[in-house]
Design a protein around this motif. Structure first.
Motif, short mmCIF file in Angstrom:
data_model
loop_
_atom_site.label_atom_id
_atom_site.label_comp_id
_atom_site.label_asym_id
_atom_site.label_seq_id
_atom_site.Cartn_x
_atom_site.Cartn_y
_atom_site.Cartn_z
N ALA A 194 0.81 -1.22 0.00
CA ALA A 194 0.00 0.00 0.00
C ALA A 194 0.84 1.27 0.00
N ALA A 195 2.13 1.15 -0.23
CA ALA A 195 3.03 2.28 -0.06
C ALA A 195 2.98 3.30 -1.19
N ASN A 196 2.23 3.04 -2.24
CA ASN A 196 2.22 3.94 -3.38
C ASN A 196 1.07 4.94 -3.36
N GLY A 197 0.22 4.90 -2.31
CA GLY A 197 -0.90 5.84 -2.23
C GLY A 197 -0.45 7.20 -1.72
N GLN A 198 -1.38 8.17 -1.73
CA GLN A 198 -1.06 9.51 -1.24
C GLN A 198 -1.11 9.53 0.28
N ALA A 199 -0.19 10.28 0.87
CA ALA A 199 -0.08 10.31 2.33
C ALA A 199 -0.94 11.43 2.91
N LYS A 200 -1.94 11.05 3.66
CA LYS A 200 -2.78 12.02 4.37
C LYS A 200 -2.09 12.49 5.64
N TYR A 201 -1.34 11.57 6.26
CA TYR A 201 -0.64 11.86 7.51
C TYR A 201 0.87 11.67 7.29
N ILE A 202 1.64 12.70 7.58
CA ILE A 202 3.08 12.62 7.36
C ILE A 202 3.85 12.94 8.64
N PHE A 203 4.72 12.02 9.01
CA PHE A 203 5.66 12.21 10.13
C PHE A 203 7.06 12.38 9.54
N TYR A 204 7.75 13.41 9.98
CA TYR A 204 9.08 13.73 9.49
C TYR A 204 9.99 13.82 10.72
N PHE A 205 10.73 12.75 10.99
CA PHE A 205 11.61 12.70 12.15
C PHE A 205 13.03 13.07 11.74
N ILE A 206 13.64 13.97 12.50
CA ILE A 206 15.01 14.41 12.23
C ILE A 206 15.85 14.22 13.49
N GLY A 207 16.82 13.32 13.42
CA GLY A 207 17.75 13.13 14.52
C GLY A 207 18.94 14.06 14.33
N TYR A 248 0.46 4.79 12.69
CA TYR A 248 0.61 4.27 11.33
C TYR A 248 -0.10 2.93 11.14
N LYS A 249 0.00 2.06 12.12
CA LYS A 249 -0.63 0.74 12.01
C LYS A 249 -2.15 0.85 11.87
N LYS A 250 -2.71 1.95 12.39
CA LYS A 250 -4.16 2.15 12.26
C LYS A 250 -4.52 2.77 10.91
N HIS A 251 -3.55 3.41 10.26
CA HIS A 251 -3.80 4.09 8.98
C HIS A 251 -2.67 3.78 7.98
N PRO A 252 -2.40 2.53 7.72
CA PRO A 252 -1.22 2.18 6.91
C PRO A 252 -1.26 2.65 5.47
N LYS A 253 -2.45 2.81 4.91
CA LYS A 253 -2.56 3.23 3.50
C LYS A 253 -2.47 4.75 3.34
N GLU A 254 -2.55 5.48 4.46
CA GLU A 254 -2.61 6.94 4.37
C GLU A 254 -1.46 7.63 5.11
N PRO A 267 21.62 8.67 7.44
CA PRO A 267 20.66 7.66 6.98
C PRO A 267 19.30 8.26 6.69
N VAL A 268 18.55 7.56 5.85
CA VAL A 268 17.16 7.91 5.56
C VAL A 268 16.35 6.61 5.59
N PHE A 269 15.29 6.59 6.39
CA PHE A 269 14.42 5.43 6.47
C PHE A 269 12.99 5.88 6.21
N ALA A 270 12.19 5.03 5.58
CA ALA A 270 10.81 5.41 5.28
C ALA A 270 9.91 4.20 5.27
N ILE A 271 8.65 4.44 5.61
CA ILE A 271 7.63 3.40 5.57
C ILE A 271 6.29 4.06 5.26
N GLY A 272 5.48 3.37 4.48
CA GLY A 272 4.12 3.82 4.25
C GLY A 272 3.86 4.45 2.90
N ALA A 273 2.81 5.25 2.83
CA ALA A 273 2.35 5.84 1.57
C ALA A 273 3.41 6.78 1.01
N GLY A 274 3.95 6.45 -0.17
CA GLY A 274 4.98 7.27 -0.78
C GLY A 274 6.39 6.91 -0.41
#
Length: 466
Positions: free
Chosen positions: A16-29, A294-300, A435-442
């Motif tokens: 489902a990772a190719n859909g549009q992201a309604k919710y975006i988290f951007y973590f910067i260490g 994310y687990k509750k909204h994995p497609k978004e 490093p860059v890590f990502a999961i989910g829509a997009g």
């Protein structure tokens, strides 16, 4: 079994990772290079399982992983302002700039794009809200040290949720003149200021826009280090939880949330390896909060984790082809915390601290002699510093970018680095990959080596921002 479940889940949701992201988290260490992450995982393996290898953090198991370059427009080695600007705007600029170009004109940030697209927006950090990285998402100033002016940009951005330690210069302008307090200005702009997690919970229901900072009297520059944390201290995980709660209340059109683990950088500037690894793990705990959402909204939902630059040039191994990271478990406080306790010991003993007092103190605080064997050379270094600081009273505080330490604390930290077999190149930034890590829509947009300027552009694309 837990790791197997995570792995299976990642495979299933990657479809489902190719859909549009309604919710975006951007973590910067902040300051979190590749070795800060790898070292934390190796430390966990030694500590939790007594084995050589890695015990993965949650975010390193995300299905997409790559690395990014970090140079600024004017320097091979960036500072946090230029790097924060690159991560916020997709544009390179000069060191010290806050989301302005080399011409000093404002550059639109991905957070501003999200707001224009109708999303709710949050900017959060474990350091001050007006510090370089969070500031780069909502402010536009020619110098990162313009803390008061940066704070005045906060209501202009009109974002929904801000959080962090506090504000560094709430009543003093960049030219060191007295200025009206920023807090009434925030309130006039419709912001509710909550001081502490419990105050947030009491006020959030009726608030239209929120600023969450620490309780009155706490250090406004930052949250306490995870290794020094006391019960009741505000945490990055609580900030993340509060942000999600606030950004999803009412009419839910989605959100963009930036979360900075800012004190990874501070600990790296101090070359304090135990504190670094605890800070990386602490950011992972905040990411776990996002992951539960994310687990509750994995497609978004899209979660992206990266860093602005590497700090310290940390080296895992000092020539002996081995590490002893499990020794770090005996360090009970950060170097700053240890320094404070040494100062308290001075006062308690009326400046008549004996070598035996110091050995007992370091045994309790660092595990020296009690849990960790000390070589003759290491004991001599500690004793020589003791003689200088406590017998001859020649106390020259060791300085890093964000702290001053009792020389005895600085020496103890160096000895711990030796025991753990961890080296440092400097007390500043490096040009190493992050490093860059990502999961989910997009998340598929982050599949190859990239420059840091690509990250916000791809986030905007995943979110459908114009």
């Amino acid at each position: 079994m837990k790791k197997l479940i995570y792995s299976l889940f990642f495979v299933l949701i990657s479809v489902a990772a190719n859909g549009q992201a309604k919710y975006i988290f951007y973590f910067i260490g902040d300051g979190m290079g590749v070795n800060q992450v790898n070292g934390t995982e190796m430390y966990q393996a030694e500590l939790q399982n007594g084995r050589i290898g890695v015990e993965p953090l949650l975010f390193t198991q995300f299905p997409v992983a790559t690395m990014a370059t970090t140079f600024s427009a004017t320097n091979s080695v960036t500072d946090s302002a230029a790097a924060g600007t690159a991560l916020a705007t997709g544009k390179k600029t000069y060191n010290h700039a806050i989301s302005v170009g080399e011409d000093k004109n404002a550059i639109q940030t991905v957070a501003e794009q999200a707001k224009k697209a109708g999303k709710k927006v949050g900017v959060t950090t474990s350091v001050s809200v007006d510090h370089a990285t969070p500031a780069a998402f909502y402010a536009h100033q020619p110098d990162r040290n313009m803390y008061y002016e940066i704070a005045l940009d906060l209501p202009k951005a009109n974002f929904d949720f801000y959080a962090g330690g506090g504000f560094l210069k709430p009543t003093t302008s960049f030219d060191k003149k007295d200025a009206p307090s920023i807090f009434p200005i925030f309130e006039e702009a419709g912001y509710t200021v909550a001081r502490g997690y419990n105050d947030y919970k009491a006020k959030a229901g009726k608030a239209d826009k929120m600023i969450l900072i620490q309780e009155e009297g706490a250090n406004p520059s930052c949250l306490p280090y995870a290794i020094d944390r006391k019960e009741g201290d505000l945490t990055l995980a609580q900030i993340t939880e509060s942000a999600i709660d606030f950004l999803t209340k009412g009419k839910n059109k989605g959100f963009f949330l930036m979360v900075e683990g800012g004190k990874i950088d501070w600990a790296c500037h101090s070359n304090d390896v135990a504190t670094v690894f605890n800070e990386v793990k602490d950011m992972d705990n905040a990411i776990k909060v996002a992951y539960e959402f994310y687990k509750k909204h994995p497609k978004e939902t899209l979660i992206v984790v990266t860093a602005d630059h590497e700090t310290g040039g940390i080296v895992l191994g000092t020539g002996k082809y081995e590490l002893n990271l499990k020794a770090l478990q005996y360090q009970n406080h950060s170097a700053d915390g240890l320094s404070q306790r040494i100062s308290e010991l001075r006062k308690a003993k009326g400046n008549k601290v004996t070598w035996e007092d110091m050995k007992e103190f370091l045994g309790k605080e660092m595990g020296f002699w009690k849990e960790l064997p000390i070589s003759w050379e290491q004991e001599r270094a500690l004793h020589d510093e003791f003689e200088k600081s406590f017998v001859k009273n020649k106390v020259v505080f060791a300085e890093s970018m964000y702290s001053k330490s009792e020389p005895m604390a600085a020496c103890a930290k160096r000895v711990m680095n030796e025991i753990a077999m961890v080296g440092w190149v400097s007390g500043g930034h490096s040009a190493g990959f992050v490093p860059v890590f990502a999961i989910g829509a997009g998340s598929h947009l982050f599949g190859e080596k990239i420059d840091n300027t690509e990250i916000p552009k791809r986030i905007a694309k995943a979110g459908g921002y114009k």
